[in-house]
Design a protein around this motif. Structure first.
Motif, PDB file in Angstrom:
ATOM      1  N   ARG A 135       0.761  -1.248   0.000  1.00  0.00           N
ATOM      2  CA  ARG A 135       0.000   0.000   0.000  1.00  0.00           C
ATOM      3  C   ARG A 135       0.793   1.299   0.000  1.00  0.00           C
ATOM      4  NH1 ARG A 135       0.168  -2.540   4.956  1.00  0.00           N
ATOM      5  NH2 ARG A 135       0.026  -1.378   6.899  1.00  0.00           N
ATOM      6  N   VAL A 136       2.115   1.265  -0.111  1.00  0.00           N
ATOM      7  CA  VAL A 136       2.908   2.490   0.004  1.00  0.00           C
ATOM      8  C   VAL A 136       3.542   2.872  -1.333  1.00  0.00           C
ATOM      9  CG1 VAL A 136       4.920   3.520   1.122  1.00  0.00           C
ATOM     10  CG2 VAL A 136       3.373   2.093   2.445  1.00  0.00           C
ATOM     11  N   LYS A 137       3.450   4.152  -1.667  1.00  0.00           N
ATOM     12  CA  LYS A 137       4.109   4.650  -2.876  1.00  0.00           C
ATOM     13  C   LYS A 137       5.622   4.461  -2.755  1.00  0.00           C
ATOM     14  CE  LYS A 137       0.789   8.405  -3.793  1.00  0.00           C
ATOM     15  NZ  LYS A 137       0.639   9.879  -3.841  1.00  0.00           N
ATOM     16  N   GLY A 191       4.755   2.906  14.296  1.00  0.00           N
ATOM     17  CA  GLY A 191       4.425   4.316  14.130  1.00  0.00           C
ATOM     18  C   GLY A 191       3.876   4.639  12.751  1.00  0.00           C
ATOM     19  N   VAL A 192       4.466   4.047  11.725  1.00  0.00           N
ATOM     20  CA  VAL A 192       4.034   4.337  10.351  1.00  0.00           C
ATOM     21  C   VAL A 192       2.672   3.721  10.058  1.00  0.00           C
ATOM     22  CG1 VAL A 192       4.583   4.048   7.908  1.00  0.00           C
ATOM     23  CG2 VAL A 192       6.410   4.561   9.538  1.00  0.00           C
ATOM     24  N   ILE A 193       2.453   2.475  10.457  1.00  0.00           N
ATOM     25  CA  ILE A 193       1.184   1.838  10.118  1.00  0.00           C
ATOM     26  C   ILE A 193       0.018   2.462  10.867  1.00  0.00           C
ATOM     27  CG2 ILE A 193       2.220  -0.341   9.398  1.00  0.00           C
ATOM     28  CD1 ILE A 193       1.628  -1.540  12.051  1.00  0.00           C
ATOM     29  N   LEU A 194       0.278   3.043  12.023  1.00  0.00           N
ATOM     30  CA  LEU A 194      -0.789   3.753  12.716  1.00  0.00           C
ATOM     31  C   LEU A 194      -1.193   5.015  11.967  1.00  0.00           C
ATOM     32  CD1 LEU A 194       0.320   3.418  16.466  1.00  0.00           C
ATOM     33  CD2 LEU A 194      -1.487   2.149  15.259  1.00  0.00           C
ATOM     34  N   VAL A 195      -0.270   5.553  11.173  1.00  0.00           N
ATOM     35  CA  VAL A 195      -0.560   6.749  10.375  1.00  0.00           C
ATOM     36  C   VAL A 195      -1.236   6.394   9.055  1.00  0.00           C
ATOM     37  CG1 VAL A 195       0.490   8.655   9.077  1.00  0.00           C
ATOM     38  CG2 VAL A 195       1.263   8.151  11.402  1.00  0.00           C
ATOM     39  N   VAL A 391       3.887  13.631   8.072  1.00  0.00           N
ATOM     40  CA  VAL A 391       4.269  14.750   7.196  1.00  0.00           C
ATOM     41  C   VAL A 391       4.251  14.312   5.732  1.00  0.00           C
ATOM     42  CG1 VAL A 391       6.161  16.264   6.537  1.00  0.00           C
ATOM     43  CG2 VAL A 391       5.605  15.949   8.962  1.00  0.00           C
ATOM     44  N   ILE A 392       4.829  13.174   5.441  1.00  0.00           N
ATOM     45  CA  ILE A 392       4.842  12.682   4.060  1.00  0.00           C
ATOM     46  C   ILE A 392       3.429  12.380   3.589  1.00  0.00           C
ATOM     47  CG2 ILE A 392       5.634  10.818   2.544  1.00  0.00           C
ATOM     48  CD1 ILE A 392       8.100  10.560   4.337  1.00  0.00           C
ATOM     49  N   GLY A 397       1.533  12.380  -0.033  1.00  0.00           N
ATOM     50  CA  GLY A 397       0.720  11.173   0.025  1.00  0.00           C
ATOM     51  C   GLY A 397       1.609   9.956   0.135  1.00  0.00           C
ATOM     52  N   MET A 398       1.334   9.085   1.098  1.00  0.00           N
ATOM     53  CA  MET A 398       2.187   7.918   1.304  1.00  0.00           C
ATOM     54  C   MET A 398       1.579   6.651   0.730  1.00  0.00           C
ATOM     55  SD  MET A 398       4.411   7.186   4.695  1.00  0.00           S
ATOM     56  CE  MET A 398       5.851   6.098   4.626  1.00  0.00           C
TER      57      MET A 398
END
Length: 452
Positions: A135-137, A191-195, A391-392, A397-398
């Protein structure tokens, strides 16, 4: 003169060809771990995400290498600034280092130490990628790697291993990266997956590993490379400590495989290849901080505890609803925490240092230090990584678009597919040719149990 570069005094250590050759081999072994990780992760995703998963690890070899040369080595191992970060002009661009200058007080050149530590810096952000599958660019991921190693990995490496780093000076034991690598990466993944949120269809659609042989190949390469990762972290082979670490690496990993499989058989009724591979990685993670402090019997305990607890922990994502795609949190974060804390119980005081754990008469002093290190790295990486991702995510868009995620991230981001099911060659493949995915027995059981 920056710390780490030996003087030319008469009593200064002399270059050892044996240790230098040993460390170059270990550096190559650690480099091999990143492609091994790519295979390990690549086999665990669905067909439509295979290449993207490989690339998310592989791109770290390029990005982190350049940043390490430009300023990363200086930030991690330069002259201490406030016990938080390092900086030395001689290390910027690796331009002020002489060919024969030694990393004090070792007998290996500074360049050899720098390249060995580079391989650690490369694999750490690659570990995070497994939590973000499907799911990440790719551009957003590449930017995240660059920012993350700069503001998280390089400073944390200084805390843990740099001369003057506050955890290093406190006496926190981390032989080869339980805090700096595995807790750091696991907390960042959380931290990232919660975002960025869950994959489309999480807990609803089957998301089965598409190639278990690829997973086993990746696990085998990781296991092989880990001997360089762990034994090489003593930076030489003169006093037997590296040999103990080598033995403990093998012993703990074997114990973790057995513990994971036994748990799996009792809980889910089968010994799975995915479980064996995951158990091996869990054992490798846990022994990484502890292997220089414990005996082989202690290594068995560390591996068995890690195998059991990590096997239990991978199901937490279904209970709490966070989508850790390939169990980075359950294996690397949990395994890193276990290994780091168990130093405070099983350290014998007779290998890496004279620090003793609770079971060897050392009281809770070392355990307290280990707990502080665990909490500090976990909290810092979790918060800062989440902020970077936010922020990204809010700017460029992430995540890929919903339609692109459903159709397949490989075709969208890389214009290729891993397998040519159509037989026409090139990149395009038919969705009808993709094998019907189905949940693993373990994941399905956990999901149904929670839904019930």
């Amino acid at each position: 003169m920056p710390p780490g570069i030996s003087t030319l005094a008469a009593d200064a250590p002399e270059l050892s060809a044996a240790n230098t050759g040993f460390m170059l081999i270990c550096s190559a072994l650690v480099m091999l771990m990143t492609p091994g990780l790519a295979f390990f992760y690549g086999g665990m995703v669905r067909v439509k995400s295979t290449l993207n998963m490989l690339m998310m690890s592989f791109i770290s070899l390029g990005i982190v290498t350049i940043l390490w040369v430009l300023y990363g080595f200086s930030m991690a191992f330069g002259t201490d600034i406030g016990s938080v970060v390092g900086w030395s002009a001689d290390y910027v661009g690796l331009s002020g280092i002489g060919v024969n200058e030694l990393w004090d007080p070792t007998t290996i050149p500074v360049f050899v130490f720098a390249v060995f530590q580079l391989m650690f810096a490369i694999i750490t952000p690659a570990l995070i990628s497994g939590a973000l599958a499907d799911r990440v660019k790719f551009t957003a991921w590449a930017l995240f790697i660059a920012l993350w190693v700069t503001v998280v990995y390089f400073p944390v490496a200084h805390w843990v291993w740099g001369s003057g780093g506050w955890l290093f000076e406190m006496g926190v034991i981390d032989f080869a990266g339980g805090t700096a690598v595995h807790i750091n990466a696991g907390a960042a993944a959380l931290g990232v997956i919660l975002v960025i949120g869950k994959r489309i269809g999480f807990k609803k659609d089957p998301m089965r590993p598409h190639s278990l042989p690829l997973v086993m190949l990746g696990a085998a390469l990781l296991w092989f490379g880990w001997f360089g990762f762990n034994a090489g972290s003593w930076l030489g082979n003169d006093d037997g400590v590296g040999a103990v670490m080598f033995v403990n690496t093998q012993v703990a990993t074997g114990a973790a495989v057995l513990a994971w499989l036994i748990y799996e058989k009792i809980r889910h009724g089968a010994f799975t290849t995915l479980g064996a591979a995951s158990g091996a990685v869990a054992g490798l993670v846990a022994i990484t901080p502890a292997g220089g402090s414990v005996s082989p019997l202690g290594a068995i305990a560390v591996g068995a505890i890690a195998g059991l607890v990590c096997a239990m922990a991978v199901g937490l994502k279904y209970r709490f609803g966070y989508d850790d795609s390939l169990d980075v949190v359950g294996v690397h974060l949990v395994g890193g925490v276990i290994g780091s804390l168990l130093v405070g119980f099983f350290a014998t005081g007779g290998v890496q240092s004279d620090a003793k754990g609770l079971f060897y008469g050392g009281g809770i002093d070392q355990l307290t230090k280990q707990a502080i290190g665990v909490v500090a790295v976990l909290a810092y990486s979790l918060v800062v990584s989440g902020l970077l991702a936010l922020v990204i995510h809010k700017t460029m868009g992430m995540r890929v678009d919903e339609d692109d995620e459903i159709s397949g991230i490989d075709q969208v981001e890389h214009a290729e597919t891993a397998y040519d099911f159509s037989g026409a060659g090139g990149g395009a493949s038919s969705r009808k040719a993709e094998p019907a995915p189905a949940e693993t027995a373990v994941a399905a059981a956990e999901s149904k149990k929670v839904d019930a």
